[in-house]
Design an enzyme around this catalytic site. Structure first.
Site, PDB file in Angstrom:
ATOM      1  N   GLY A 179       0.743  -1.323  -0.062  1.00 28.97           N
ATOM      2  CA  GLY A 179       0.045  -0.138   0.050  1.00 28.97           C
ATOM      3  C   GLY A 179       0.864   1.167  -0.058  1.00 28.97           C
ATOM      4  O   GLY A 179       0.418   2.131  -0.701  1.00 28.97           O
ATOM      5  N   SER A 180       1.957   1.149   0.863  1.00 29.92           N
ATOM      6  CA  SER A 180       2.961   2.524   0.812  1.00 29.92           C
ATOM      7  C   SER A 180       3.267   2.759  -0.506  1.00 29.92           C
ATOM      8  O   SER A 180       3.660   3.971  -0.864  1.00 29.92           O
ATOM      9  CB  SER A 180       4.051   2.018   1.841  1.00 29.92           C
ATOM     10  OG  SER A 180       3.349   1.787   2.814  1.00 29.92           O
ATOM     11  N   ASN A 227      -7.083   4.565   9.472  1.00 29.61           N
ATOM     12  CA  ASN A 227      -6.697   3.578  10.040  1.00 29.61           C
ATOM     13  C   ASN A 227      -6.478   3.535  11.557  1.00 29.61           C
ATOM     14  O   ASN A 227      -6.767   2.334  12.104  1.00 29.61           O
ATOM     15  CB  ASN A 227      -5.133   3.114   9.444  1.00 29.61           C
ATOM     16  CG  ASN A 227      -4.558   4.218   9.598  1.00 29.61           C
ATOM     17  OD1 ASN A 227      -4.546   5.275   8.821  1.00 29.61           O
ATOM     18  ND2 ASN A 227      -3.116   4.301  10.351  1.00 29.61           N
ATOM     19  N   GLY A 253      -2.610  -5.969   0.173  1.00 27.19           N
ATOM     20  CA  GLY A 253      -3.063  -7.141   0.588  1.00 27.19           C
ATOM     21  C   GLY A 253      -3.118  -7.583   1.715  1.00 27.19           C
ATOM     22  O   GLY A 253      -4.268  -8.471   2.321  1.00 27.19           O
ATOM     23  N   HIS A 254      -2.216  -7.203   2.530  1.00 31.96           N
ATOM     24  CA  HIS A 254      -2.363  -7.957   4.099  1.00 31.96           C
ATOM     25  C   HIS A 254      -3.213  -7.280   4.935  1.00 31.96           C
ATOM     26  O   HIS A 254      -3.338  -7.748   6.119  1.00 31.96           O
ATOM     27  CB  HIS A 254      -0.819  -7.728   4.473  1.00 31.96           C
ATOM     28  CG  HIS A 254      -0.386  -6.472   5.093  1.00 31.96           C
ATOM     29  ND1 HIS A 254      -0.438  -6.257   6.377  1.00 31.96           N
ATOM     30  CD2 HIS A 254      -0.148  -5.417   4.434  1.00 31.96           C
ATOM     31  CE1 HIS A 254      -0.158  -4.904   6.755  1.00 31.96           C
ATOM     32  NE2 HIS A 254       0.222  -4.474   5.440  1.00 31.96           N
ATOM     33  N   CYS A 257       2.752   2.145  13.386  1.00 30.04           N
ATOM     34  CA  CYS A 257       3.988   2.748  12.882  1.00 30.04           C
ATOM     35  C   CYS A 257       4.524   3.771  13.891  1.00 30.04           C
ATOM     36  O   CYS A 257       5.672   4.011  13.833  1.00 30.04           O
ATOM     37  CB  CYS A 257       3.750   3.685  11.572  1.00 30.04           C
ATOM     38  SG  CYS A 257       2.725   2.672  10.346  1.00 30.04           S
TER      39      CYS A 257
HETATM   40  C1  LIG Z   1      -1.770  -0.404   6.318  1.00 31.82           C
HETATM   41  C2  LIG Z   1      -1.847   0.913   5.620  1.00 31.82           C
HETATM   42  C3  LIG Z   1      -0.984   1.383   4.637  1.00 31.82           C
HETATM   43  C4  LIG Z   1       0.314   0.655   4.264  1.00 31.82           C
HETATM   44  O1  LIG Z   1       0.163  -0.409   3.449  1.00 31.82           O
HETATM   45  P1  LIG Z   1       1.375  -1.333   3.483  1.00 31.82           P
HETATM   46  O2  LIG Z   1       0.798  -2.644   2.353  1.00 31.82           O
HETATM   47  O3  LIG Z   1       1.703  -2.053   5.027  1.00 31.82           O
HETATM   48  O4  LIG Z   1       2.631  -0.697   2.815  1.00 31.82           O
HETATM   49  C5  LIG Z   1      -1.348   2.624   3.973  1.00 31.82           C
HETATM   50  N1  LIG Z   1      -2.467   3.199   4.267  1.00 31.82           N
HETATM   51  C6  LIG Z   1      -3.239   2.832   5.378  1.00 31.82           C
HETATM   52  C7  LIG Z   1      -4.239   3.702   5.509  1.00 31.82           C
HETATM   53  C8  LIG Z   1      -3.085   1.735   5.869  1.00 31.82           C
HETATM   54  O5  LIG Z   1      -3.838   1.273   6.982  1.00 31.82           O
END
Ligand SMILES: *Cc1c(COP(=O)(O)O)cnc(C)c1O
Length: 396
Positions: free
Chosen positions: A73-74, A154, A203-204, A327
């Protein structure tokens, strides 16, 4: 009550589901071909990637050609922001709008862009954790390249008025990106209907593995290549594809978006019972709007205690939970999200986030409601801050 193991931190990560693992396994040992190879083993892998792409597209109301696989996601957030910034700077547009309570994947990218000479406007959020589309409208300028507002937060789970924000952006001819990592699989998303130009997911957070993500990019928007090399992902993001992870993500997103309403109908009453039960503890508040929030999220502050101690004691009682975002844990700074909705530092410190799914049963809810008050009471009994509060002294 007997000790249990309860995983209530699905906003941090989720376990890979049986279904996803079963779909992935053949791709390690038997169906291991390189998708770029022309023999059948390779072509089969290519076909499986395209099937996964179709599933992701279907889940979002997008076209397969609009789906790019990334490593997380990052990465998707970084690509959307830096890519758009680089592209539109050439047209003299060097202004970006986001909000104060985004994930660090957005905020730290914006800080980086500021150092590169871009200007960023950070929209404030209300005390309920909601963004007003009118604030976005007021912030848009002639030179605005992009608006990026997260779909669901989040930490406090609040769901933003995405369709309205997208409409404001389009009225002004500005691109709209949303970090939907927390929203996918929990709320209905249709990028076409909602007017979303770019969307990040991971995905996770939806029972696929860690290290796989997606960036949806609406047809017609051309982002600069992220990784130069081979022709993978239409040459935009080179590197031999992570076939098992991609296949797993396809299965995961299909499962996650299959019965959103049914899942919410099971989870929401349990979540509400947790909120009501925990709010009976004195000097406690719910963070974020009660209704406009993800079905499984609750975030509560307990005055006079430290979130970290609370988490450790809950862990000893078999409950996995979070305080602020994963984080920021490890640092002593209170969460920027909780500060953004107006919490004082010391109140923000004593916060608990539970993010539950259907596997957290009514009995688990009973157990949490029995355990948390005991732990809070114990911690307050040891807390000098609490003692001062009870004596009516100021505790700044
Ligand atoms: C977990 C998260 C991310 C980051 O996703 P990763 O796959 O861990 O890099 C980005 N934005 C939000 C809102 C998240 O909850």
């Amino acid at each position: 009550m007997e000790k249990r193991f309860i995983y209530a931190d699905n906003a941090a990560t989720t376990p890979v589901s049986e279904e996803v693992l079963a779909a992935m396994l053949p791709h390690f040992r038997t169906a291991y071909g390189n998708p770029s190879s022309i023999y059948k083993l390779g072509r089969d892998a290519q076909r499986d990637i395209e099937t996964a792409r179709e599933k992701v597209a279907a889940a979002l109301g997008a076209q397969p050609a609009e789906i790019f696989f990334t490593s997380c996601g990052s990465e998707s957030d970084n690509w959307a922001l830096k890519g758009t910034a680089e592209r539109l700077a050439k047209k003299g547009k060097k202004h970006i709008i986001t909000s104060v309570f985004e994930h660090h994947a957005i905020l730290h990218t914006c800080e980086y862009l500021e150092k590169q000479g871009y200007e960023v406007t950070y929209i404030p959020v209300s005390d309920k954790g909601l963004i007003d589309p009118e604030d976005v409208r007021k912030a848009i300028r002639e030179d605005t390249a992009l608006v990026s507002i997260m779909y669901a937060n989040n930490e406090i789970g609040t769901i933003q008025p995405i369709e309205e924000i997208a409409a404001v952006c389009h009225e002004k001819g500005v691109l709209f990106h949303t970090d939907a990592v927390q929203a996918v699989g929990h709320v209905e998303i249709d990028v076409k209907k909602q007017g979303i130009d770019m969307l990040s997911l991971s995905g996770h957070k939806i029972h696929a593995q860690k290290g796989i993500g997606v960036l949806y990019v609406k047809k017609g928007i051309v982002l600069p290549n992220l990784i130069h090399g081979g022709g993978q992902e239409r040459a935009k993001r080179a590197g031999t594809e992570n076939v098992p992870a991609i296949v797993g993500l396809g299965v995961a997103i299909e499962a996650a978006t299959r019965n959103i309403a049914e899942k919410a109908a099971v989870i929401t009453p349990r979540r509400n019972r947790l909120i009501d039960g925990l709010l009976t503890i004195p000097y406690t508040r719910l963070n974020g709007d009660r209704d406009k929030r993800l079905p499984g999220n609750l975030n509560i502050s307990f005055e006079g205690i430290e979130g970290e101690s609370l988490l450790l004691m809950l862990d000893m009682n078999g409950i996995c939970a979070s305080s602020g975002s994963a984080c920021t844990s490890g640092s002593l700074d209170p969460s920027h999200v909780l500060l953004s909705i107006g919490l004082k530092h010391e109140v923000a410190h004593g916060s608990l986030r539970l993010s539950i799914e259907e596997d957290v049963t009514d009995e688990d809810v009973d157990y949490i409601l029995e355990t948390v008050p005991k732990v809070v009471e114990k911690l307050r009994a040891m807390s000098p801050v609490w003692e001062k509060m009870m004596k009516g002294e100021k505790y700044e």
